[in-house]
Design a protein around this motif. Structure first.
Motif, PDB file in Angstrom:
ATOM      1  N   ARG A   1     154.958  62.979  27.921  1.00 22.87           N
ATOM      2  CA  ARG A   1     156.225  62.238  28.022  1.00 22.87           C
ATOM      3  C   ARG A   1     156.044  60.767  27.657  1.00 22.87           C
TER       4      ARG A   1
ATOM      5  N   TRP B   1     156.478  60.402  21.723  1.00 25.47           N
ATOM      6  CA  TRP B   1     157.386  59.788  20.743  1.00 25.47           C
ATOM      7  C   TRP B   1     156.771  58.593  20.033  1.00 25.47           C
TER       8      TRP B   1
ATOM      9  N   TYR C   1     158.305  69.771  21.913  1.00 18.98           N
ATOM     10  CA  TYR C   1     158.460  68.802  23.006  1.00 18.98           C
ATOM     11  C   TYR C   1     159.713  69.133  23.829  1.00 18.98           C
ATOM     12  N   TYR C   2     160.824  69.349  23.149  1.00 19.63           N
ATOM     13  CA  TYR C   2     162.061  69.663  23.864  1.00 19.63           C
ATOM     14  C   TYR C   2     161.970  70.997  24.589  1.00 19.63           C
ATOM     15  N   CYS C   3     161.251  71.935  24.028  1.00 17.27           N
ATOM     16  CA  CYS C   3     161.040  73.213  24.707  1.00 17.27           C
ATOM     17  C   CYS C   3     160.207  72.991  25.980  1.00 17.27           C
TER      18      CYS C   3
ATOM     19  N   ASP D   1     162.309  71.610  28.786  1.00 19.29           N
ATOM     20  CA  ASP D   1     163.449  72.452  29.145  1.00 19.29           C
ATOM     21  C   ASP D   1     163.128  73.202  30.442  1.00 19.29           C
TER      22      ASP D   1
ATOM     23  N   HIS E   1     166.623  73.330  20.845  1.00 17.85           N
ATOM     24  CA  HIS E   1     165.434  72.483  20.804  1.00 17.85           C
ATOM     25  C   HIS E   1     165.285  71.873  19.414  1.00 17.85           C
TER      26      HIS E   1
ATOM     27  N   ALA F   1     168.002  69.179  18.950  1.00 19.83           N
ATOM     28  CA  ALA F   1     167.603  67.931  19.623  1.00 19.83           C
ATOM     29  C   ALA F   1     166.512  67.226  18.818  1.00 19.83           C
ATOM     30  N   ALA F   2     165.577  68.000  18.278  1.00 21.82           N
ATOM     31  CA  ALA F   2     164.507  67.430  17.459  1.00 21.82           C
ATOM     32  C   ALA F   2     165.080  66.780  16.210  1.00 21.82           C
TER      33      ALA F   2
END
Length: 126
Positions: free
Chosen positions: A26, A30, A50-52, A55, A111, A114-115
């Motif tokens: 986290r 990025w 990352y988004y997965c 989640d 996901h 969002a990516a």
């Protein structure tokens, strides 16, 4: 990079180890992706992973595998230094590809959406 090494990297780990990896990912994912986005062909997949990973619906084992792969990606020391132009990310792509293959059923279109949105914002900010 052989299958044994990739398998060792992608072990989900104990809950405490997984939490520690999540904190590192986290904090550092990025900034690292932003620095290397133009050099890596797997930026979209890494961002979707990352988004997965963050989640709440993603199963714990899948999160562990993704977090292990993303932690490897952001680590400053890895098998092939990222400073080496093209070959520098070959180990990272191997680890990310292996992780995605293992958890493919858990990565949703949302996901990737969002990516895509985040990568677009990153590009516009430059």
């Amino acid at each position: 990079m052989d299958d044994v090494k990739i398998g060792e990297i992608l072990l989900p780990g104990e809950t405490d180890k997984q939490r520690a990896r999540e904190e590192v990912v986290r904090a550092k994912f990025w900034p690292k992706l932003k620095r290397v986005m133009a050099k890596v062909p797997f930026a979209r997949d890494a961002a979707a992973a990352y988004y997965c990973a963050i989640d709440r619906d993603t199963p714990l084992r899948a999160k562990g595998i993704i977090l292990a792969a993303l932690a490897y990606f952001i680590m400053p020391f890895d098998a092939v230094p990222d400073m080496l132009a093209v070959v520098g990310f070959t180990d990272d792509i191997a680890v990310i590809t292996a992780a995605l293959a293992m958890i493919r059923a858990h990565i949703k279109m949302e996901h990737y959406d969002a990516a895509d949105a985040m990568l677009k914002r990153q590009q516009e900010a430059e």
